[in-house]
Design a protein around this motif. Structure first.
Motif, short mmCIF file in Angstrom:
data_model
loop_
_atom_site.label_atom_id
_atom_site.label_comp_id
_atom_site.label_asym_id
_atom_site.label_seq_id
_atom_site.Cartn_x
_atom_site.Cartn_y
_atom_site.Cartn_z
N ASP A 1 16.04 63.89 -42.48
CA ASP A 1 16.91 63.56 -41.36
C ASP A 1 18.28 63.09 -41.82
OD1 ASP A 1 14.40 62.13 -39.15
OD2 ASP A 1 15.28 64.14 -39.20
N ALA A 2 19.31 63.56 -41.11
CA ALA A 2 20.59 62.87 -41.19
C ALA A 2 20.45 61.54 -40.45
CB ALA A 2 21.69 63.71 -40.54
N MET A 3 21.19 60.55 -40.89
CA MET A 3 21.13 59.22 -40.28
C MET A 3 22.52 58.83 -39.79
SD MET A 3 17.97 58.31 -40.43
CE MET A 3 18.14 56.60 -39.94
N GLY A 4 22.53 58.11 -38.70
CA GLY A 4 23.82 57.69 -38.15
C GLY A 4 23.79 56.26 -37.67
N TRP A 5 24.96 55.65 -37.67
CA TRP A 5 25.15 54.33 -37.08
C TRP A 5 26.03 54.47 -35.84
CZ3 TRP A 5 22.77 49.87 -38.19
CH2 TRP A 5 22.14 49.74 -39.42
N PHE A 6 25.68 53.69 -34.82
CA PHE A 6 26.39 53.68 -33.55
C PHE A 6 26.59 52.22 -33.14
CE2 PHE A 6 25.83 58.19 -32.75
CZ PHE A 6 24.79 58.48 -33.62
N ARG A 7 27.48 51.98 -32.20
CA ARG A 7 27.66 50.62 -31.71
C ARG A 7 27.98 50.65 -30.22
NH1 ARG A 7 33.29 49.04 -34.88
NH2 ARG A 7 34.72 50.36 -33.65
N GLN A 8 27.66 49.53 -29.59
CA GLN A 8 27.91 49.40 -28.16
C GLN A 8 28.38 47.98 -27.87
OE1 GLN A 8 24.63 50.44 -25.56
NE2 GLN A 8 26.02 50.84 -23.87
N ALA A 9 29.59 47.90 -27.35
CA ALA A 9 30.15 46.62 -26.93
C ALA A 9 29.84 46.42 -25.45
CB ALA A 9 31.64 46.59 -27.18
N PRO A 10 29.82 45.17 -24.99
CA PRO A 10 29.53 44.91 -23.57
C PRO A 10 30.48 45.68 -22.66
CG PRO A 10 29.48 42.87 -24.82
CD PRO A 10 29.99 43.93 -25.74
N GLY A 11 29.89 46.37 -21.68
CA GLY A 11 30.70 47.09 -20.71
C GLY A 11 31.24 48.42 -21.19
N LYS A 12 30.87 48.82 -22.40
CA LYS A 12 31.37 50.08 -22.96
C LYS A 12 30.22 51.01 -23.30
CE LYS A 12 35.67 48.28 -24.88
NZ LYS A 12 36.54 48.23 -26.09
N GLN A 13 30.55 52.28 -23.44
CA GLN A 13 29.55 53.26 -23.85
C GLN A 13 29.24 53.12 -25.33
OE1 GLN A 13 30.99 57.22 -22.73
NE2 GLN A 13 29.47 57.26 -21.10
N ARG A 14 28.04 53.50 -25.68
CA ARG A 14 27.68 53.56 -27.09
C ARG A 14 28.58 54.59 -27.78
NH1 ARG A 14 21.63 53.85 -27.44
NH2 ARG A 14 21.84 51.61 -27.14
N GLU A 15 29.05 54.27 -28.99
CA GLU A 15 29.94 55.18 -29.69
C GLU A 15 29.49 55.41 -31.12
OE1 GLU A 15 33.89 53.52 -29.95
OE2 GLU A 15 33.26 51.82 -31.14
N PHE A 16 29.84 56.55 -31.62
CA PHE A 16 29.53 56.93 -33.00
C PHE A 16 30.36 56.09 -33.97
CE2 PHE A 16 28.68 59.49 -36.62
CZ PHE A 16 29.88 59.70 -37.27
N VAL A 17 29.71 55.66 -35.06
CA VAL A 17 30.41 54.91 -36.11
C VAL A 17 30.45 55.70 -37.42
CG1 VAL A 17 30.39 52.82 -37.53
CG2 VAL A 17 29.82 52.69 -35.09
N ALA A 18 29.27 56.15 -37.88
CA ALA A 18 29.19 56.84 -39.17
C ALA A 18 27.90 57.63 -39.25
CB ALA A 18 29.26 55.85 -40.33
N ALA A 19 27.91 58.67 -40.07
CA ALA A 19 26.70 59.47 -40.29
C ALA A 19 26.66 59.94 -41.74
CB ALA A 19 26.66 60.68 -39.35
#
Length: 125
Positions: free
Chosen positions: A32-50
């Motif tokens: 599997d490729a692996m990825g990191w994502f983040r979500q701040a309050p009131g915002k959509q989850r977003e891509f960080v790194a893969a």
């Protein structure tokens, strides 16, 4: 179905560093490729790194390029996110996820299911 457990978050001052870890189980990690994502309050989850399954290639969001580094240890079924020069705008819950497709993680990974509990990163100014 993959199980994901994130750790390593915390409270840090602006300019500081943290290293996040994510342990995956339930599938062949090295496939599997692996990825990191983040979500701040009131915002959509977003891509960080893969990162690709063998760790040979990585990709970053523009907002973290040059500050964050993704890596993996296939022997430990673990993916890492080294975060340096942290900014208050990096404050969010951070999540990892897995997919056989490196490209899918980058362009549509936030739509994947099966998220872990995440780890909270708070950067104070």
């Amino acid at each position: 179905q993959v199980q994901l457990v994130e750790s390593g978050g915390g409270l840090v001052q602006a300019g500081g560093s943290l290293r996040l870890s994510c342990v995956a189980s339930g599938r062949t990690f090295s496939s599997d490729a692996m990825g990191w994502f983040r979500q701040a309050p009131g915002k959509q989850r977003e891509f960080v790194a893969a990162i690709t399954p063998n760790g040979g290639r990585s990709s970053y969001a523009d907002s973290v390029k040059g500050r964050f580094t993704i890596s993996r240890d296939n022997a430990k079924n673990t993916v890492y996110l080294q975060m340096n020069s942290l900014k208050p705008e990096d404050t969010a819950s951070y999540y990892c996820n897995a997919d056989p497709s490196f490209g899918l993680l980058i362009v549509a990974g936030r739509a994947l299911g099966n998220w872990g509990q995440g780890t909270q990163v708070t950067v104070s100014s």
